[in-house]
Scaffold this active site. Structure first.
Site, short mmCIF file in Angstrom:
data_model
loop_
_atom_site.label_atom_id
_atom_site.label_comp_id
_atom_site.label_asym_id
_atom_site.label_seq_id
_atom_site.Cartn_x
_atom_site.Cartn_y
_atom_site.Cartn_z
N ASN A 204 -0.36 -32.59 -48.79
CA ASN A 204 -0.30 -32.94 -50.22
C ASN A 204 -1.54 -33.71 -50.70
O ASN A 204 -1.56 -34.19 -51.83
CB ASN A 204 0.94 -33.79 -50.50
N CYS B 83 13.35 -50.90 -30.44
CA CYS B 83 12.09 -50.19 -30.21
C CYS B 83 11.41 -50.69 -28.95
O CYS B 83 10.70 -49.95 -28.28
CB CYS B 83 11.17 -50.36 -31.41
N GLU C 136 5.89 -47.84 -37.34
CA GLU C 136 6.27 -48.36 -36.01
C GLU C 136 7.31 -47.39 -35.50
O GLU C 136 8.36 -47.20 -36.11
CB GLU C 136 6.81 -49.78 -36.13
N ILE D 139 2.29 -35.28 -45.63
CA ILE D 139 1.41 -36.03 -46.53
C ILE D 139 0.02 -35.43 -46.53
O ILE D 139 -0.62 -35.28 -47.59
CB ILE D 139 1.39 -37.53 -46.12
N LYS E 243 2.06 -35.14 -41.33
CA LYS E 243 1.60 -33.77 -41.59
C LYS E 243 1.91 -33.35 -43.02
O LYS E 243 1.07 -32.71 -43.69
CB LYS E 243 2.27 -32.81 -40.60
#
Length: 554
Positions: free
Chosen positions: A290, A337, A303, A287, A285
């Protein structure tokens, strides 16, 4: 790739680094024990930022990286990398970009191949010891991570880039030569790396650097020392000093300021991230907000989280399925993960005397848990007080919602952050510990009716927004095929009669989709394609000298 010597080089044959076993009195155990003792005695170490080709003198507030198995002891301290230092790092990296990108690939590759040999040889015991003391891994988990997988990432990465560069147009018209150049991104890549795998930290910076990018590296504060060792190994292998800028920083407002400075720069070209889904979405969000500042559209590779599952079919080998559930859920305290979090077992196998439930409880009760330097311990601590508190709170939430704890359910954080391996049985397949990521040794089981196998597949697919790893245990091929089809989008990694963890570089490209990331597959050539810009080149040897087409002739 062609070099100024007008030769075309072929990389050495690449294979997976063999795992050492650390049996009693073996040379590798003797070396590791000695390194653990020496490292602990010399701690705490100071880890500096490394910007503009040199270490940055200590300044400002200091943060510490405690040893999770005895949190009163500190492995390393580090200063906060400021926004101003981040700006300096960006300019230093950009200044180094041209020379690094223009270095022949054979020379870039040689650096990372040498680094792999340093990891698997000279520094093997040291980097494993740092991962054990700093990140709470036992010897085996440190070996498969910091030694073998890191070496594999570096070696296979070079091989995969070599393959990428050979991908060229298959057709050329008469008198034309077509070719494709794979350029580095125009700017810098920002790598944000996690605590749980030293190898992932190394890979997140190595991938963009191998294809000619310059990188800012923000390591996890709870993996600072091991990350620093990886960086030092890369420098010893010959990496030019400004290609990677090393920026340690504690979590919280200081990291937010560092990140904001990096992702608001005109030449921010890519994010390489491993961490939580929430943080990755937040970065995405920011990025997006911008976008008007950037020279190019940044590449975002992430990931992220998982709520990984194991489905047991009534035909399964019960003992194999139970043992692999234990490994999948409790290796490295469930802090992978890919760790198993959701277990689905048919009632006939669960309730049978000597069946799945009995095996699970009996075997989990055999697990030894304690300090990482006691080699008999299968499990160690979780990474931090925050993680410990989160695990315990979720166990309490599950109990309040009607879940039954059949093993574990307690912890002790008096000296280290120890959470007992815990199994919860729920009657609600969408209960809190079946849906929300915990990232600790907490496994929730749902017992389904044997005739509801297909319904259970649908349940697995729709319970969470994650889709990282999953596995099925079955000796019925038709059922396996059915599950494969019904669960096609429920995981990026699908294991048949194996646990849902343990992907090997070069064998099982790793990554998941939905809320689990961009599925760009670490450990394969596809990840490198995200950090290059392809340029098509067409050369015509004898261009036409008339504008008319043949069809224009009378």
């Amino acid at each position: 790739m062609a070099t100024p010597s007008n030769a075309s080089y072929k990389l050495p044959k690449i294979g997976n680094e063999p795992n050492l076993h650390y049996k009693p009195d073996s040379p590798e155990r003797i070396a590791l024990v000695a390194e653990l003792k020496a490292m602990e005695a010399a701690a705490p170490y100071y880890v500096p930022a490394f910007v503009n080709g040199k270490e940055v003198p200590a300044s400002g507030p200091q943060s510490s990286q405690p040893m999770p198995h005895k949190h009163a002891s500190t492995l390393a301290t580090f200063s906060t990398s400021s926004p101003e230092l981040t700006s300096e790092a960006i300019e230093s990296a950009l200044a180094a970009k041209s020379d690094w990108e223009n270095m022949p690939f054979s020379d870039r590759a040689a650096i990372f191949l040498k680094a792999a040999d340093l990891v698997s040889g000279k520094y093997r015991a040291k980097i494993c010891a740092a991962t054990m003391l700093g990140q709470g891994k036992n010897a085996w988990q440190a070996e498969i991570d910091a030694a073998a997988e890191l070496a594999d990432f570096l070696r296979f990465g070079a091989q995969q880039v070599e393959q990428l560069y050979t991908m060229q147009p298959p057709e050329n018209a008469p008198g034309v030569w077509n070719r494709v150049e794979y350029r580095a991104l125009e700017g810098f890549v920002f790598a944000v790396t996690p605590f749980n795998f030293t190898a992932i930290g190394g890979n997140l910076v190595a991938v963009p650097a191998l294809v000619g990018n310059v990188v800012l590296w923000k390591p996890s504060p709870t993996a600072t020392y091991a990350s620093w060792l990886v960086f030092q190994i890369l420098l010893e292998a010959g990496l030019p000093k400004n290609v990677i800028q090393f920026l340690p920083c504690p979590n919280g407002d200081d990291t937010i300021k560092l990140v904001d400075r990096a992702i608001s720069h005109k030449y921010f070209a890519g994010l390489h991230f491993t961490g939580s889904t929430h943080v990755f979405k937040s970065l995405w969000k920011s990025i997006a907000q911008n976008m008007d500042k950037y020279l190019s559209y940044p590449r975002m590779v992430g990931e992220t989280g998982g709520k990984n599952w194991q489905l047991v079919h009534p035909s399964a080998d019960v003992r194999a399925a139970a043992i692999q559930a234990i490994r999948g859920a409790f290796e490295y305290q469930g802090q992978k993960c890919s760790a198993l979090a959701r277990l689905y077992v048919p009632r006939s196998l669960w309730e049978a005397k000597g069946g799945f439930q009995d095996i699970l409880i009996e075997e989990i009760n055999k697990i030894a848990q304690g300090p990482v330097d006691a080699f008999e311990n299968f499990m160690g601590p979780v990474i931090s007080q925050f993680s410990y508190d989160k695990c315990i709170s979720y166990i309490e939430k599950a109990k309040a919602a009607g879940g039954e704890v059949i093993v574990g359910g307690t912890g002790d954080d008096s000296t280290g952050f120890y959470v007992k391996p815990t199994v919860i049985v729920t009657k609600d397949p969408r209960s809190v510990t079946m849906v929300e990521e915990i990232f600790g040794p907490v496994l929730t089981t749902y017992v389904y009716e044997d005739e509801d196998f297909e319904k259970t597949c649908t349940l697995i697919d729709t319970t969470t927004d994650y889709a990282l790893t999953g596995c099925i245990f079955s000796t019925d091929r038709a059922a396996t095929v059915k599950a494969n089809n019904l669960l096609r989008n429920a995981s990026g990694m699908f294991y048949i009669n194996d646990k849902c963890t343990g992907a090997v570089v070069g064998q099982q490209p790793f990554g998941g989709a939905r809320g689990s990331g961009t599925n760009d597959k670490a450990g394969s050539m596809s990840i490198f394609m995200r950090f290059v810009q392809a340029r098509s080149i067409k050369e015509t040897f004898l261009p036409p000298t008339e504008f008319l087409y043949p069809s224009n002739l009378a």
